[in-house]
Write a protein that holds these residues in place. Structure first.
Motif, PDB file in Angstrom:
ATOM      1  N   GLU A   1       0.816  -1.213   0.000  1.00 50.76           N
ATOM      2  CA  GLU A   1       0.000   0.000   0.000  1.00 50.76           C
ATOM      3  C   GLU A   1       0.852   1.267   0.000  1.00 50.76           C
ATOM      4  O   GLU A   1       0.379   2.349  -0.346  1.00 50.76           O
ATOM      5  CB  GLU A   1      -0.928  -0.004   1.218  1.00 50.76           C
ATOM      6  N   THR A   2       2.125   1.113   0.388  1.00 53.64           N
ATOM      7  CA  THR A   2       3.054   2.250   0.366  1.00 53.64           C
ATOM      8  C   THR A   2       3.101   2.892  -1.014  1.00 53.64           C
ATOM      9  O   THR A   2       3.303   4.108  -1.147  1.00 53.64           O
ATOM     10  CB  THR A   2       4.471   1.780   0.755  1.00 53.64           C
ATOM     11  N   TYR A   3       2.885   2.080  -2.034  1.00 53.83           N
ATOM     12  CA  TYR A   3       3.048   2.537  -3.409  1.00 53.83           C
ATOM     13  C   TYR A   3       1.731   2.879  -4.100  1.00 53.83           C
ATOM     14  O   TYR A   3       1.690   3.016  -5.330  1.00 53.83           O
ATOM     15  CB  TYR A   3       3.810   1.475  -4.205  1.00 53.83           C
ATOM     16  N   GLY A   4       0.675   3.064  -3.303  1.00 53.73           N
ATOM     17  CA  GLY A   4      -0.602   3.524  -3.849  1.00 53.73           C
ATOM     18  C   GLY A   4      -1.147   2.596  -4.916  1.00 53.73           C
ATOM     19  O   GLY A   4      -1.075   1.365  -4.789  1.00 53.73           O
ATOM     20  N   PRO A   5      -1.680   3.169  -6.019  1.00 47.65           N
ATOM     21  CA  PRO A   5      -2.303   2.339  -7.047  1.00 47.65           C
ATOM     22  C   PRO A   5      -1.324   1.432  -7.776  1.00 47.65           C
ATOM     23  O   PRO A   5      -1.737   0.505  -8.473  1.00 47.65           O
ATOM     24  CB  PRO A   5      -2.909   3.370  -8.014  1.00 47.65           C
ATOM     25  N   LEU A   6      -0.018   1.662  -7.608  1.00 46.50           N
ATOM     26  CA  LEU A   6       0.972   0.801  -8.246  1.00 46.50           C
ATOM     27  C   LEU A   6       1.392  -0.379  -7.365  1.00 46.50           C
ATOM     28  O   LEU A   6       2.137  -1.246  -7.814  1.00 46.50           O
ATOM     29  CB  LEU A   6       2.217   1.614  -8.611  1.00 46.50           C
ATOM     30  N   GLY A   7       0.899  -0.408  -6.131  1.00 44.03           N
ATOM     31  CA  GLY A   7       1.326  -1.451  -5.200  1.00 44.03           C
ATOM     32  C   GLY A   7       1.137  -2.852  -5.722  1.00 44.03           C
ATOM     33  O   GLY A   7       2.019  -3.721  -5.584  1.00 44.03           O
ATOM     34  N   GLN A   8      -0.010  -3.115  -6.317  1.00 41.16           N
ATOM     35  CA  GLN A   8      -0.302  -4.446  -6.847  1.00 41.16           C
ATOM     36  C   GLN A   8       0.691  -4.831  -7.936  1.00 41.16           C
ATOM     37  O   GLN A   8       1.180  -5.963  -7.987  1.00 41.16           O
ATOM     38  CB  GLN A   8      -1.727  -4.457  -7.423  1.00 41.16           C
ATOM     39  N   ILE A   9       1.014  -3.874  -8.807  1.00 42.15           N
ATOM     40  CA  ILE A   9       1.953  -4.148  -9.896  1.00 42.15           C
ATOM     41  C   ILE A   9       3.366  -4.336  -9.351  1.00 42.15           C
ATOM     42  O   ILE A   9       4.110  -5.218  -9.777  1.00 42.15           O
ATOM     43  CB  ILE A   9       1.921  -3.008 -10.927  1.00 42.15           C
ATOM     44  N   PHE A  10       3.735  -3.500  -8.382  1.00 43.55           N
ATOM     45  CA  PHE A  10       5.071  -3.585  -7.798  1.00 43.55           C
ATOM     46  C   PHE A  10       5.326  -4.953  -7.164  1.00 43.55           C
ATOM     47  O   PHE A  10       6.463  -5.431  -7.130  1.00 43.55           O
ATOM     48  CB  PHE A  10       5.243  -2.507  -6.725  1.00 43.55           C
ATOM     49  N   ALA A  11       4.286  -5.574  -6.641  1.00 45.35           N
ATOM     50  CA  ALA A  11       4.450  -6.830  -5.914  1.00 45.35           C
ATOM     51  C   ALA A  11       4.548  -8.048  -6.830  1.00 45.35           C
ATOM     52  O   ALA A  11       4.900  -9.141  -6.381  1.00 45.35           O
ATOM     53  CB  ALA A  11       3.280  -7.024  -4.946  1.00 45.35           C
ATOM     54  N   ASN A  12       4.262  -7.878  -8.119  1.00 46.56           N
ATOM     55  CA  ASN A  12       4.218  -9.008  -9.041  1.00 46.56           C
ATOM     56  C   ASN A  12       5.596  -9.399  -9.566  1.00 46.56           C
ATOM     57  O   ASN A  12       6.434  -8.548  -9.826  1.00 46.56           O
ATOM     58  CB  ASN A  12       3.327  -8.669 -10.245  1.00 46.56           C
ATOM     59  N   ASP A  13       5.781 -10.714  -9.729  1.00 45.88           N
ATOM     60  CA  ASP A  13       6.961 -11.237 -10.416  1.00 45.88           C
ATOM     61  C   ASP A  13       6.680 -11.154 -11.911  1.00 45.88           C
ATOM     62  O   ASP A  13       5.688 -11.693 -12.392  1.00 45.88           O
ATOM     63  CB  ASP A  13       7.202 -12.687  -9.994  1.00 45.88           C
ATOM     64  N   GLN A  14       7.528 -10.461 -12.678  1.00 42.82           N
ATOM     65  CA  GLN A  14       7.171 -10.175 -14.068  1.00 42.82           C
ATOM     66  C   GLN A  14       8.378 -10.155 -15.002  1.00 42.82           C
ATOM     67  O   GLN A  14       8.568  -9.197 -15.762  1.00 42.82           O
ATOM     68  CB  GLN A  14       6.409  -8.861 -14.146  1.00 42.82           C
ATOM     69  N   PRO A  15       9.226 -11.196 -14.964  1.00 47.82           N
ATOM     70  CA  PRO A  15      10.368 -11.218 -15.878  1.00 47.82           C
ATOM     71  C   PRO A  15       9.903 -11.278 -17.330  1.00 47.82           C
ATOM     72  O   PRO A  15       8.769 -11.682 -17.620  1.00 47.82           O
ATOM     73  CB  PRO A  15      11.115 -12.489 -15.475  1.00 47.82           C
ATOM     74  N   SER A  16      10.765 -10.878 -18.240  1.00 48.40           N
ATOM     75  CA  SER A  16      10.381 -10.840 -19.642  1.00 48.40           C
ATOM     76  C   SER A  16      11.584 -11.117 -20.533  1.00 48.40           C
ATOM     77  O   SER A  16      12.716 -10.756 -20.205  1.00 48.40           O
ATOM     78  CB  SER A  16       9.781  -9.465 -19.983  1.00 48.40           C
ATOM     79  N   SER A  17      11.331 -11.750 -21.675  1.00 42.27           N
ATOM     80  CA  SER A  17      12.372 -12.106 -22.631  1.00 42.27           C
ATOM     81  C   SER A  17      12.286 -11.239 -23.877  1.00 42.27           C
ATOM     82  O   SER A  17      11.208 -10.793 -24.265  1.00 42.27           O
ATOM     83  CB  SER A  17      12.209 -13.582 -23.031  1.00 42.27           C
ATOM     84  N   SER A  18      13.425 -11.036 -24.523  1.00 43.73           N
ATOM     85  CA  SER A  18      13.449 -10.332 -25.808  1.00 43.73           C
ATOM     86  C   SER A  18      14.150 -11.172 -26.866  1.00 43.73           C
ATOM     87  O   SER A  18      14.661 -10.637 -27.864  1.00 43.73           O
ATOM     88  CB  SER A  18      14.148  -8.976 -25.666  1.00 43.73           C
ATOM     89  N   ALA A  19      14.164 -12.488 -26.693  1.00 44.16           N
ATOM     90  CA  ALA A  19      14.910 -13.369 -27.598  1.00 44.16           C
ATOM     91  C   ALA A  19      14.437 -13.228 -29.042  1.00 44.16           C
ATOM     92  O   ALA A  19      15.251 -13.143 -29.970  1.00 44.16           O
ATOM     93  CB  ALA A  19      14.793 -14.819 -27.133  1.00 44.16           C
ATOM     94  N   HIS A  20      13.123 -13.201 -29.248  1.00 41.04           N
ATOM     95  CA  HIS A  20      12.594 -13.101 -30.615  1.00 41.04           C
ATOM     96  C   HIS A  20      12.947 -11.752 -31.239  1.00 41.04           C
ATOM     97  O   HIS A  20      13.332 -11.674 -32.417  1.00 41.04           O
ATOM     98  CB  HIS A  20      11.082 -13.299 -30.605  1.00 41.04           C
ATOM     99  N   THR A  21      12.835 -10.693 -30.453  1.00 45.61           N
ATOM    100  CA  THR A  21      13.165  -9.351 -30.956  1.00 45.61           C
ATOM    101  C   THR A  21      14.628  -9.273 -31.378  1.00 45.61           C
ATOM    102  O   THR A  21      14.960  -8.733 -32.439  1.00 45.61           O
ATOM    103  CB  THR A  21      12.869  -8.299 -29.873  1.00 45.61           C
ATOM    104  N   ARG A  22      15.507  -9.807 -30.552  1.00 44.25           N
ATOM    105  CA  ARG A  22      16.940  -9.759 -30.869  1.00 44.25           C
ATOM    106  C   ARG A  22      17.238 -10.529 -32.157  1.00 44.25           C
ATOM    107  O   ARG A  22      18.024 -10.083 -33.003  1.00 44.25           O
ATOM    108  CB  ARG A  22      17.747 -10.325 -29.699  1.00 44.25           C
ATOM    109  N   GLN A  23      16.597 -11.694 -32.301  1.00 44.71           N
ATOM    110  CA  GLN A  23      16.834 -12.518 -33.484  1.00 44.71           C
ATOM    111  C   GLN A  23      16.282 -11.841 -34.744  1.00 44.71           C
ATOM    112  O   GLN A  23      16.932 -11.829 -35.790  1.00 44.71           O
ATOM    113  CB  GLN A  23      16.185 -13.890 -33.303  1.00 44.71           C
ATOM    114  N   ALA A  24      15.079 -11.268 -34.644  1.00 47.47           N
ATOM    115  CA  ALA A  24      14.425 -10.700 -35.823  1.00 47.47           C
ATOM    116  C   ALA A  24      15.100  -9.433 -36.314  1.00 47.47           C
ATOM    117  O   ALA A  24      15.234  -9.213 -37.526  1.00 47.47           O
ATOM    118  CB  ALA A  24      12.952 -10.421 -35.506  1.00 47.47           C
ATOM    119  N   PHE A  25      15.531  -8.577 -35.384  1.00 49.24           N
ATOM    120  CA  PHE A  25      16.067  -7.274 -35.756  1.00 49.24           C
ATOM    121  C   PHE A  25      17.580  -7.159 -35.601  1.00 49.24           C
ATOM    122  O   PHE A  25      18.179  -6.159 -36.008  1.00 49.24           O
ATOM    123  CB  PHE A  25      15.418  -6.170 -34.904  1.00 49.24           C
ATOM    124  N   GLY A  26      18.207  -8.152 -34.972  1.00 50.23           N
ATOM    125  CA  GLY A  26      19.618  -8.008 -34.653  1.00 50.23           C
ATOM    126  C   GLY A  26      19.849  -6.951 -33.589  1.00 50.23           C
ATOM    127  O   GLY A  26      20.945  -6.402 -33.468  1.00 50.23           O
TER     128      GLY A  26
END
Length: 293
Positions: free
Chosen positions: A251-276
């Protein structure tokens, strides 16, 4: 290409404008103040005075351009109502720009966010998030991508939770602001949740590549760091500011608290391959060493 850019004087936008100008494009930048107009001119862009809510001005900008990059957002996270207003304003702007581009085959690159997928890093094939406090942004971008069937070369560059430069920007920047304000470098929960990140200068390259090359209806990930633990981010902030590092209620982070608490890793493997595309600038934890007490 003459490119109409919204949000062209912010942390990300200024990097995108420089990247475009450095690669032979010209820029028409939406500017909502005299100071922003002067900054755009100093960077080498032509200013177009107006705010994101000025739909007629947006349409006029589109009419003068060969392509559009949308980056502007109110960034008001002070309350749920303020955030909802910012999302609604942006959604109307994206819709207006998209309609103006129908049938033209011109590129329209929108900014989006990497989605959260339970148990794994998200990929470019995962749909945009359309629920939660900022779900409306996902709906607006999804609608823009749908314009591919109506003669718009629309694409989305999905940004991670922290886009940084010289130790500022993104969710990590917000953690720094909260730390300065409260005297504690905090993190929600146990801090094991991971946030992806990218340097603004690396993200700018991907926006240009998407403008030039992305197929209609495609999504791309501007992710350099797949996921740093939030407690590790808070630890660097705490050390740089000489503040204690500890868990705090979401709640310290107001409306962003829920988002801040989430585990949300992300990959860019396809982007790197497609565009170099290959990030070349410092990662988040290294860049946070630029925070000044």
């Amino acid at each position: 290409m003459r490119v109409f850019v919204t949000g062209g004087t912010g942390l990300i936008g200024s990097a995108v404008v420089a990247e475009l100008l450095g690669n032979g494009h010209t820029v028409l930048a939406l500017t909502r103040s005299d100071a922003s107009a002067l900054a755009a001119e100093a960077a080498g862009a032509e200013p177009l005075r107006g705010a994101l809510a000025d739909l007629d001005v947006l349409r006029a900008g589109v009419a003068q351009a060969d392509g559009v990059i949308h980056l502007a957002f109110a960034n008001d996270f002070s309350s749920p109502d303020a955030l909802a207003k910012a999302v609604a304003e942006e959604s109307a702007a994206i819709a207006a720009v998209g309609e103006e581009l129908v049938g033209s085959d011109r590129p329209f690159v929108t900014v989006s966010g990497t989605p959260q997928v339970p148990g794994r890093a998200s990929t470019e094939a995962d749909p945009a998030a359309t629920d939660g406090p900022v779900g409306g942004r996902g709906l607006a971008v999804t609608a823009a991508l749908g314009l591919a069937s109506r003669g718009v070369r629309s694409a989305a560059v999905r940004l991670p939770r922290t886009v940084h430069n010289e130790g500022t920007g993104g969710f990590a920047g917000l953690l720094t602001e909260f730390a300065r304000r409260t005297g504690v470098s905090g993190y929600p929960g146990d801090g094991a949740q991971r946030w992806p990140a990218v340097h603004a200068l690396d993200a700018a390259v991907l926006f240009r590549l998407a403008l030039e090359l992305a197929p209609a209806g495609s999504s791309w990930h501007a992710v350099a760091d797949e996921g740093d633990k939030v407690r590790d981010i808070a630890a660097v902030i705490g050390r740089r500011l000489s503040l204690p590092v500890e868990s705090v209620p979401r709640e310290t982070y107001g409306p962003l608290g829920q988002i801040f608490a989430n585990d949300q890793p992300s990959s860019s493997a396809h982007t790197r391959q497609a565009f170099g595309w290959e990030p070349k600038h410092p990662g988040l934890l290294e860049d946070l060493e630029n925070i000044q007490p």
